[in-house]
Scaffold this motif. Structure first.
Motif, PDB file in Angstrom:
ATOM      1  N   GLN A  87      29.265  32.966  -1.748  1.00  0.00           N
ATOM      2  CA  GLN A  87      27.887  33.361  -1.496  1.00  0.00           C
ATOM      3  C   GLN A  87      27.432  32.946  -0.094  1.00  0.00           C
ATOM      4  O   GLN A  87      26.709  33.686   0.584  1.00  0.00           O
ATOM      5  N   GLU A  88      27.889  31.786   0.339  1.00  0.00           N
ATOM      6  CA  GLU A  88      27.538  31.335   1.681  1.00  0.00           C
ATOM      7  C   GLU A  88      28.158  32.252   2.733  1.00  0.00           C
ATOM      8  O   GLU A  88      27.524  32.588   3.747  1.00  0.00           O
ATOM      9  N   GLU A  89      29.398  32.670   2.489  1.00  0.00           N
ATOM     10  CA  GLU A  89      30.034  33.592   3.428  1.00  0.00           C
ATOM     11  C   GLU A  89      29.305  34.933   3.467  1.00  0.00           C
ATOM     12  O   GLU A  89      29.033  35.493   4.539  1.00  0.00           O
ATOM     13  N   LEU A  90      28.974  35.479   2.307  1.00  0.00           N
ATOM     14  CA  LEU A  90      28.330  36.790   2.244  1.00  0.00           C
ATOM     15  C   LEU A  90      26.996  36.797   2.990  1.00  0.00           C
ATOM     16  O   LEU A  90      26.712  37.709   3.772  1.00  0.00           O
ATOM     17  N   TRP A  91      26.165  35.771   2.754  1.00  0.00           N
ATOM     18  CA  TRP A  91      24.813  35.796   3.289  1.00  0.00           C
ATOM     19  C   TRP A  91      24.696  35.210   4.686  1.00  0.00           C
ATOM     20  O   TRP A  91      24.017  35.777   5.547  1.00  0.00           O
ATOM     21  N   LEU A  92      25.328  34.058   4.925  1.00  0.00           N
ATOM     22  CA  LEU A  92      25.149  33.392   6.209  1.00  0.00           C
ATOM     23  C   LEU A  92      26.155  33.841   7.258  1.00  0.00           C
ATOM     24  O   LEU A  92      25.788  34.104   8.410  1.00  0.00           O
TER      25      LEU A  92
END
Length: 465
Positions: free
Chosen positions: A81-86
């Protein structure tokens, strides 16, 4: 019990000045905002590391309950999720691991089936989340924290910090379900210092501002601020304690159909439930299992690990009911002296260890009366921290709701299938708990750190009538 919703046109801090207090985060310089955001992200990662490093690889990949994911899935999902959004969205960087996007999509794979997926192993998952974090920090350093809704006041970074802390609480619940020797340790919570508290407080009738339009990191289901009229009602001063709940159990409450809704009775009967989860009766005394420790049930702590159905049945037995979500929030936020809605029960300042039992500092609820500095303006104690509190309200959108940044965060869950919980627990981090924060779950759930307090309509002769 009557609540009337009415939109308040509150799009900016200035417009909400009469109903809400603007958040100080919006007044920080970009440099200070970056430093604050980095600290919040680092705090979440420290907690994730502690929860996953506490056990060996075998425990990380094992499914300890079909209700929960393997711990290693949660860890890699946090990174995904961190990769997808940030990294990808905010940073515009090339994907690191597009091949695992589907593996860690919570909507594609129910928890019960996740162990059968070709998941990253413990070492690979740790390397992946560390690489993602390094890139995310680089994005934080280079991205203007203004302009886009995702980047204004570092919203996307705050959203990811909250997401990680929410999974940290989920992983803590997995530890509670894990069999074996204790691996998590923490000091006991503070003792009760506010004694001889009244059983109830009365919340006066009138309107208040519910929800928020100014909290920078508030999620879509908390928005927008709107005026709600709530009739006067009585509310328990504290959450229901183990001692009080044991009276219901010992009085045969679990076997008395009168106290249960149709759905609750069916659920209780199907699963043979006779007490809160993790309780056991031995030699005339109640014991509980808590993170691998078998101990007597402390009488003065809020009861935890009870479902909505159990909370509702207790309330009926006690001649009361569960509060609505609007009632809970008014008791937590409304200040009769100013007419404003506070960010927290005690005021607008962020929580400290003197205000509430948060952040997995103690790994158990504190005795009622342990946080007198956290009392609300109307006199309710421990509305934040210790245990999530069931309300009688279904999870529905506020008037003027707009899904952001994706429908799957809130919108797909709206309806009568879920009940709202408020206030956070000892397992929740302050970044993911505020007076407006809304949690939701199925009414049958007991593995979560949930308790409750009761409310009732006022009767002739009550103060305030």
């Amino acid at each position: 019990m009557t609540s009337v919703h009415r939109d308040v046109e509150t799009a900016t801090p200035r417009e909400t000045a009469e109903g809400e207090t603007p958040h100080p985060l919006g007044e920080l310089s970009e440099q200070d905002l970056r430093a604050h955001t980095a600290e919040v992200l680092e705090r979440a990662r420290r907690r994730s590391v502690e929860l996953t490093d506490a056990v060996g690889d075998d425990d990380l990949v094992k499914q300890h309950s079909k209700l929960m994911s393997p711990l290693v899935w949660d860890l890699a999902h946090i990174g995904s999720q961190e990769e997808l959004w940030l990294v990808r969205d905010v940073g515009g960087r090339d994907p690191l691991r597009p091949d695992i996007d589907d593996l860690y999509d919570a909507f594609q794979h129910p928890r019960a089936t996740r162990p059968s997926l070709p998941l990253l192993g413990p070492s690979e998952a740790r390397s992946y989340v560390a690489e993602v974090r390094n890139k995310a920090f680089d994005v934080l350093e280079r991205t203007p924290l203004r302009g886009r809704d995702l980047t204004r006041t570092a919203f996307a970074f705050g959203m990811i910090a909250q997401h990680e802390q929410q999974h940290d609480e989920t992983m803590l619940a997995t530890h509670q379900l894990r069999k074996g020797d204790p691996v998590l340790h923490a000091p006991a919570p503070p003792p009760a210092t506010a004694r001889h508290l009244p059983e109830e407080i009365v919340v006066p009738a009138g309107p208040f501002t519910m929800g928020t339009s100014v909290e920078p990191w508030a999620l879509d289901n908390e928005r927008p601020a709107h005026e709600v009229f709530v009739e006067a009602f009585a509310l328990d001063t504290t959450p229901v304690t183990n001692a009080r709940y044991a009276e219901f159990v010992d009085d045969g409450g679990y076997g008395d159909r009168r106290w249960w809704s149709e759905g609750g009775w069916s659920y209780r009967s199907e699963y043979g439930i006779t007490a809160p989860r993790f309780w056991r009766r031995e030699d005339g005394r109640w014991w509980r299992l808590r993170f691998g420790v078998y101990e007597p049930v402390p009488p003065d702590e809020p009861v935890v690990h009870v479902s909505y159905h159990e909370a509702e049945a207790f309330a009926a037995w006690a001649g009361k009911r569960l509060p609505t979500e609007a009632e809970w929030e008014k008791a937590a936020r409304y200040d009769p002296a100013t007419g404003r809605s506070r960010r927290y029960p005690w005021g607008d300042d962020d929580p400290t260890p003197e205000h509430a039992n948060l952040g997995q500092r103690h790994l158990r609820p504190a005795p009622v009366g342990a946080y007198p500095k956290g009392v609300s303006a109307v006199g309710a104690h421990q509305l934040v921290g210790d245990v999530w509190e069931w309300t009688s309200s279904d999870f529905t959108p506020y008037p003027g709701f707009v899904a952001f940044p994706y429908r799957e965060y809130s919108e797909v869950f709206f309806g009568s299938e879920y009940k709202v919980l408020r206030g956070g627990s000892f397992g929740s981090d302050p970044v993911a708990v505020r007076g407006t924060f809304r949690n939701w779950d199925y009414p049958i759930r007991r593995q979560i750190f949930a308790g409750f307090r009761c409310a009732r309509d006022l009767r002739p002769g009550d103060a305030g009538v």
